[in-house]
Design an enzyme around this catalytic site. Structure first.
Site, PDB file in Angstrom:
ATOM      1  N   HIS B 362      12.013  -2.074  -5.153  1.00 56.90           N
ATOM      2  CA  HIS B 362      12.059  -1.410  -3.697  1.00 56.90           C
ATOM      3  C   HIS B 362      12.469  -0.126  -3.484  1.00 56.90           C
ATOM      4  CE1 HIS B 362      10.700  -1.454   0.223  1.00 56.90           C
ATOM      5  NE2 HIS B 362      10.843  -2.613   0.711  1.00 56.90           N
ATOM      6  N   ASP B 366       7.111   0.698  -1.951  1.00 57.16           N
ATOM      7  CA  ASP B 366       7.326  -0.039  -0.594  1.00 57.16           C
ATOM      8  C   ASP B 366       6.079  -0.991  -0.407  1.00 57.16           C
ATOM      9  OD1 ASP B 366       9.276   1.438   0.095  1.00 57.16           O
ATOM     10  OD2 ASP B 366       7.997   3.416   0.932  1.00 57.16           O
TER      11      ASP B 366
END
Lengths: 345, 411
Positions: B362, B366
């Site tokens: 992350h 995304d």
């Protein structure tokens, strides 16, 4: 010094029935005396050996028993009287020629290397040179560079010569008697620091064959090969290390030519580690040659590089401390053993 | 001229991969300045300039594997000539000797890979069938000596008796590979904020096509098809084909796709280089070679992987959440293809279904991009047009073209 099970059987008979401890020089004298009594062709040639009885008293009293025709004082002319010895041997006599210091044997190399060593091969054994060249070498007591050398490698190198370097009175006597009876020219190197050492020698007659090493101390962890005056030093080192639980096998080849490779190789196969100790300088020494044989025949059994403890590549200094620094000491042997057995943890 | 050397960080490290050059050839460098970033089995680390000067020559590019303690570049000090030692040597050496098959210059490199072991230790290890790579040497210089082998045998025996004695626990020390896996995955799991996306894929068409191709004598596996579809998706989504550093993302130019391969007591991730540019047949062949090599402990390290596919489908696993293979930014977990009752068009139907799980870093990726990427794989698998067109390119005969048509008509 304790003898081991591999020793000549005579020693056990003697020590059980008739224990007797004599000096190295006395053992040699007995060997000469017995052989001269047994065989009239045996006679002695050398500097100061008759009336003086030898610098180290090895030939003391022999003039009285055998007379000036068999115990002959020579002039200081090594090449001449060694040549006379070779000639006498060619006629069937068994001369024992003494060179006072092995350092002086450089004067007789032609007689030994080109004549004595070669003749039986060049004549298809029509003649032989059954001569013993007695001499003594090694450092000790500050005799400086010209009286302290260990020159066995020079004779070891020349085919046709046998070479004995006994370390104990027992070995000295048994090997000297075999040397006198041998049809090969034998170079018999004694050590000036060993003459006064004592050890058990049986009164009964015995011979020690050439080419048979002696395990002076059995052990399992490491093989120490040493001869002449390096043997007592190695045994002391082995005893110090035994206190730490390091179990060392000490092998004395006793004769360097012929060399009992089998006993050495078998021992290394058992212990997997080898340290060779020689008093002679490292360069071109017998130790390197023994190491090469072991590499050849026991490579897969070696657990560490073979360590050689040897004299420094230098003429022996006169100064006693420097002399000591040039010659392997007990502590050097112990250090080499530790290197061979080293672990990093 | 001074050499820039790859330092050895960690005891067992013998090689490292150059991740990035921070300085270009010809650029000025200051003492202590970071000029490159390299990565070993265990960790990434920085290489600093040892002196002020100019980065005269870079010997190894990014992605290349280099030996530790070997030069990777030269720094020219003020007032020195332009020529680096390597250039000077190249000029001095006659051309013939440079082309000699037994180049002496490469010999020492092999030597450094040698396991140091005494002859006695080797002999016993051979006799007892003990792998020296798993033994730590305690002799001088780390040499494996007889005692190390004897202790290993004793430990094995102790472990054996321990396992036969019912109430004894068995102690299994990490092998080098186990240690490597442990370090890498711990580091990944501790440092990467993973998130997972799951998507079902209808594999009915793939299975039918695969079966048709198989009947033609081609040994394409479902896994090969998934690998190809993934490689195509990676080419379309470069954000997913990246290495992640603390403060940056490196979008990799090539798609070097790693496929997790299980080996005895561990796993390896052999790589299919430029997988997006290769046809299915080639991918299938390389995968087979890679698997075979990995089982013999060999791996081509020329191409550092940029993405990893891991499959447990053959064990009937429907879905699992994988751990990212550092320094990559994502990994795809492939579940089993199974018959499921699903809505199909307006009917209730039995279809060949498969579940994909994508783990992403992350820090770099995304949810939207990851979702688009995963959907691209799904659509390529469900609508075979793109895959079949690569197949036709690789097999440009009418007969094989027919395979595709037949497959579609089979549906």
């Amino acid at each position: 010094m304790s003898e081991t099970a591999r020793e000549h059987p005579a020693v056990q008979k003697a020590s059980s029935g008739n224990p007797r401890s004599i000096m190295y020089r006395e053992a040699l004298r007995e060997a000469l005396l017995e052989e001269m009594r047994r065989d009239a062709s045996v006679f002695l040639l050398g500097e100061g050996i008759a009336r003086r009885g030898g610098s180290y008293k090895v030939t003391e009293g022999l003039l009285n028993e055998f007379g000036p025709k068999r115990v002959i004082d020579t002039p200081l002319a090594e090449a001449t009287f060694t040549g006379a010895g070779v000639g006498a041997a060619l006629t069937g006599m068994r001369p024992v020629v003494e060179i006072l210091f092995i350092d002086f044997s450089m004067l007789i190399l032609d007689q030994i290397a080109n004549q004595a060593a070669k003749l039986q091969f060049m004549t298809n054994k029509q003649c032989s040179v059954p001569m013993v060249l007695r001499t003594q070498g090694g450092a000790g007591n500050g005799l400086a560079a010209q009286h302290s050398q260990s020159l066995e490698a020079i004779f070891y190198h020349i085919p046709g010569l046998h070479l004995a370097m006994p370390a104990t009175p027992y070995d000295a006597k048994g090997l000297m008697k075999s040397a006198i009876r041998s049809d090969f020219p034998v170079v018999f190197i004694e050590h000036k620091l060993l003459y006064m050492t004592e050890g058990e020698v049986p009164e009964e007659e015995y011979l020690i064959p050439f080419g048979e090493a002696s395990i002076k101390r059995p052990g399992n962890d490491l093989t120490l090969v040493a001869w002449s005056n390096m043997l007592p030093r190695s045994l002391k080192a082995a005893e110090s290390l035994a206190e730490e639980g390091i179990d060392i096998e000490v092998v004395d080849p006793r004769t360097l030519v012929p060399l009992d490779k089998k006993t050495i190789v078998d021992s290394v196969r058992k212990t997997q580690h080898l340290v060779i100790v020689q008093e002679a300088v490292r360069r071109g020494g017998v130790a390197s040659d023994i190491a090469s044989y072991v590499h050849e025949e026991a490579f897969d059994y070696l657990d560490a590089p073979i360590e050689i403890v040897a004299g420094l590549n230098t003429p022996i200094p006169y100064n006693l401390s420097l002399e000591k620094a040039c010659i392997p000491q007990e502590v050097d042997i112990i250090e080499a053993v530790r290197r061979a057995l080293a672990r990093t943890v | 001229m001074i050499e820039v050397i790859v330092p050895q960080v960690g005891q067992d490290i013998s090689t490292a991969v150059i991740l990035e050059w921070k300085k270009k050839q010809g650029e000025e460098v200051a003492k202590g300045e970071v000029i490159a970033e390299v990565e070993s089995d265990k960790a990434a680390f920085e290489v600093e300039a040892e002196a002020d000067g100019v980065l005269a020559e870079i010997l190894h590019g990014e992605g290349e594997e280099v030996e530790v303690f070997r030069p990777i570049a030269y720094i020219r000090l003020a007032g020195e000539s332009d020529q680096t030692p390597r250039q000077a040597a190249a000029e001095a050496a006659p051309a013939a000797s440079r082309r000699a098959p037994l180049d002496r210059g490469t010999a020492p490199i092999r030597e450094e890979h040698r396991i140091l072991a005494s002859p006695a230790a080797r002999r016993l290890a051979h006799k007892q069938d003990i792998d020296l790579t798993n033994i730590r040497g305690t002799g001088p210089g780390g040499r494996i000596i007889l005692a190390d082998i004897e202790e290993a045998i004793a430990a094995c025996k102790a472990a054996d008796t321990a396992s036969t004695a019912s109430d004894q626990d068995t102690l299994v020390p990490f092998t080098r590979m186990r240690q490597w896996i442990a370090d890498r995955l711990t580091s990944s799991n501790l440092t990467i904020p993973h998130f997972h996306l799951t998507l079902d894929v209808d594999m009915t068409e793939v299975m039918a096509w695969r079966n048709t191709v198989r009947r033609r004598g081609e040994t394409i596996t479902v896994n090969d098809i998934i690998v190809k579809a993934t490689a195509m998706a990676l080419a379309a989504f470069p954000q997913m084909n990246a290495h992640v550093k603390e403060d940056k993302i490196i979008l990799k130019k090539h798609v070097h796709l790693g496929v997790v391969t299980s080996v005895e007591d561990g796993l390896m991730v052999p790589v299919i280089p430029d997988a997006d540019k290769k046809g299915l047949k080639t991918i299938s062949a390389i995968t087979r070679q890679n698997t075979e090599a990995a089982r013999h402990g060999q791996m081509n390290l020329d191409y550092p992987g940029t993405f990893t596919v891991s499959s447990l489908g053959m064990f009937g696993i429907r879905q699992f959440t994988p751990i990212i293979n550092l320094p990559q930014c994502a990994i795809l977990a492939v579940g089993t293809v199974e018959k499921r009752v699903v809505p199909f068009k307006t009917e209730i139907s039995v279809r060949d279904m498969m579940t994909l799980t994508l783990a992403s870093d992350h820090r770099a990726v995304d949810g939207v991009v990851a979702s688009q990427f995963l959907n691209k794989i799904k659509s390529d698998l469900e609508n075979l047009n793109a895959l079949i067109s690569t197949w036709i390119q690789e097999n440009p005969t009418t007969e094989t073209e027919g395979v595709g048509r037949n497959a579609r008509s089979d549906l």
